[in-house]
Design a protein around this motif. Sequence first.
Motif, short mmCIF file in Angstrom:
data_model
loop_
_atom_site.label_atom_id
_atom_site.label_comp_id
_atom_site.label_asym_id
_atom_site.label_seq_id
_atom_site.Cartn_x
_atom_site.Cartn_y
_atom_site.Cartn_z
N UNK A 135 -9.25 -0.10 9.79
CA UNK A 135 -8.52 -1.00 10.39
C UNK A 135 -6.69 -0.64 10.07
N UNK A 181 -6.43 -8.53 8.58
CA UNK A 181 -5.50 -7.14 7.46
C UNK A 181 -4.40 -6.79 8.74
N UNK A 182 -4.72 -7.29 9.86
CA UNK A 182 -3.53 -6.32 11.24
C UNK A 182 -2.25 -7.24 11.06
N UNK A 205 3.29 -7.39 8.35
CA UNK A 205 4.77 -8.01 7.42
C UNK A 205 4.71 -9.42 7.79
N UNK A 241 7.56 1.82 18.98
CA UNK A 241 6.39 1.17 18.03
C UNK A 241 7.32 0.36 16.60
N UNK A 242 7.85 0.52 15.68
CA UNK A 242 8.99 -0.12 15.25
C UNK A 242 9.66 -1.13 15.73
N UNK A 264 -1.13 -8.68 8.23
CA UNK A 264 -0.70 -7.85 6.80
C UNK A 264 0.29 -6.49 6.74
N UNK A 265 -0.23 -5.84 7.36
CA UNK A 265 0.34 -4.88 7.62
C UNK A 265 1.58 -4.88 8.83
N UNK A 316 8.60 -9.58 13.76
CA UNK A 316 9.01 -10.26 12.87
C UNK A 316 10.49 -10.89 12.65
N UNK A 373 -5.72 2.48 10.84
CA UNK A 373 -5.38 2.52 12.70
C UNK A 373 -4.05 1.99 12.41
N UNK A 374 -3.65 0.93 11.98
CA UNK A 374 -1.59 0.54 11.78
C UNK A 374 -0.89 1.68 11.02
N UNK A 402 0.80 -0.75 0.31
CA UNK A 402 0.19 -0.01 0.03
C UNK A 402 1.17 0.84 -0.13
N UNK A 404 -1.27 -10.42 1.23
CA UNK A 404 -2.51 -10.65 0.96
C UNK A 404 -2.72 -10.16 -0.81
N UNK A 405 -3.65 -10.79 -1.32
CA UNK A 405 -3.42 -10.37 -2.96
C UNK A 405 -4.82 -10.21 -2.98
N UNK A 452 -10.71 -12.03 9.14
CA UNK A 452 -10.63 -10.80 8.47
C UNK A 452 -9.31 -9.69 9.10
N UNK A 453 -10.45 -9.26 10.51
CA UNK A 453 -9.74 -8.50 10.78
C UNK A 453 -8.61 -8.32 10.66
N UNK A 490 0.82 0.51 20.61
CA UNK A 490 -0.47 2.16 20.65
C UNK A 490 -2.57 1.02 20.22
N UNK A 491 -1.69 0.25 19.56
CA UNK A 491 -3.12 0.11 19.12
C UNK A 491 -4.75 0.18 20.24
#
Lengths: 252, 252
Positions: A65, B65-66, B71, B172-173, B68-69, B180, A68-69, A9, B75-76, B61-62, B8-9
């Motif tokens: 979602x 999604x998280x 890493x 956070x990073x 995925x961000x 990871x 948010x990240x 993204x 998802x495609x 799904x939620x 932070x979430x």
Amino acid sequence: MATTAGGRRIASEGAGEPATLGEAAYQHLRTDIVAGALEAGKPLRLEALRQRYGFSFSPLREALMRLQSERLVLSTALRGFSVAPLSRDEMNDATETRILIESEALRRSMRDGDDDWEAAIVAAFHALSLQVERQSRISDEVDAVDMHAMDERHYQFHRSLIAHCGSPRLLDLADQLYVETQRYRLPCLVGRVAGTQARDVAAEHQQIMDATLRRSEDAVRHLAEHYRRTAATIEASMAWPLPAQSDIRLPR
Amino acid sequence: MATTAGGRRIASEGAGEPATLGEAAYQHLRTDIVAGALEAGKPLRLEALRQRYGFSFSPLREALMRLQSERLVLSTALRGFSVAPLSRDEMNDATETRILIESEALRRSMRDGDDDWEAAIVAAFHALSLQVERQSRISDEVDAVDMHAMDERHYQFHRSLIAHCGSPRLLDLADQLYVETQRYRLPCLVGRVAGTQARDVAAEHQQIMDATLRRSEDAVRHLAEHYRRTAATIEASMAWPLPAQSDIRLPR
DNA sequence: AAATGCAGTTCTTTCGAAAATTTAGTCTTG
DNA sequence: CAAGACTAAATTTTCGAAAGAACTGCATTT
């Protein structure tokens, strides 16, 4: 619906049609948050969003979602979402983090960059210059459309500098931080009379590019100064929302 | 790890029960991906996940999604999700990025850290030492439970070093990169006979701590070496999945 | 008055099925 | 036999409603 190649993204990705509603919702929301159309700090009620955009809950939730990240949206467990607030601290943190990331990425690019990389930088710089010129020729006021065209060129220029760093993570982080800081930059651009700036931003870009092509560590310094100056300008000119007490909710 | 990495979430997250099913799904999936229970590269079919965990589509799904961000998941657009593959390149990129982030965070912590910060480091180091000792006393083999206890202390120690950096983004990073890289570290720990390591990891930690408390730039060097050594060890000992041709799908 | 408790309302979260799309298999055709 | 076309199955994505939690306002109590 034409399928878009599912790249990461990145900021520029928006070009093709989004393949899913979730993706579309994400793009719309992000655009509106960055542009300030969805006011910072305000809660994002799902029903309101459904009416505004016409997406139903699932895609909206998915988009929120993701946002948010990326720190554009906040959420609390059973209390929903809100637009992440703007603050000096956040802006400065984002700016300094961006400098950290892009400095490293720039160093690596300068170390390993090839001819194509250099050519892309020159091209992006040129495109940016043309855009600036065109803009000041056509109209005095900066409107939303100009602003986006401008911003895209600006993004491409800065990205071209670090494009050859070889780290997907660094590029990703740079993209993310670009978007975050965009929230602070854009509002300061709209309505500004073209050519009014005390700073000569074009010259700063030129300086960065020249030093980069020379593979000089000066490039890193110029880049950092460029970002810090922008942050300082914004910090001075922006009407900062004072952190409202009423917005603070103790968790439970 | 008691605290969720992405601190932070959610305000009230932490060790306690997750407030929503989405959060629970996220935690389960993340744990299983990091531990390798969900094999790297394999597709994540929603129906399969529903059966395995008992969550229905929306929360799953939620969670995906998280992830995925972060890493951990790819998802495609209309083809669903898969566990992010493991590779040397990804590990090294993650390691170097982690070094970049934590070096800066450590410098800032050393610049601004107060007594409480120092005390917390000493405490975390001690807790880690005790855990190491206890482990080697109790059993030769490292099992999954030990491993998690150990990992938690290890996480806390490294985090205590950078805790006072003052930047939510850097922390956070760092958390994200910790998770990871955990994917690469953990598999190498299980089954290992305690005390077998050629490296004296405890000594490395001691060195880092000492230099940190001295507010010496050596700390940054030691930390970087520590991470690079770990990465090198893993790179050597791990059975790397060769990038399967069949897994590569051209996006149209 | 401040604090507590209790409906009614609003809003988020979750579910299960419907719709849309991809994937796999089979058959046809050049 | 490869390439294409069609069909059926598998899978993801989306919807709309049901369930569950938080908020509001009001009455009650201390």
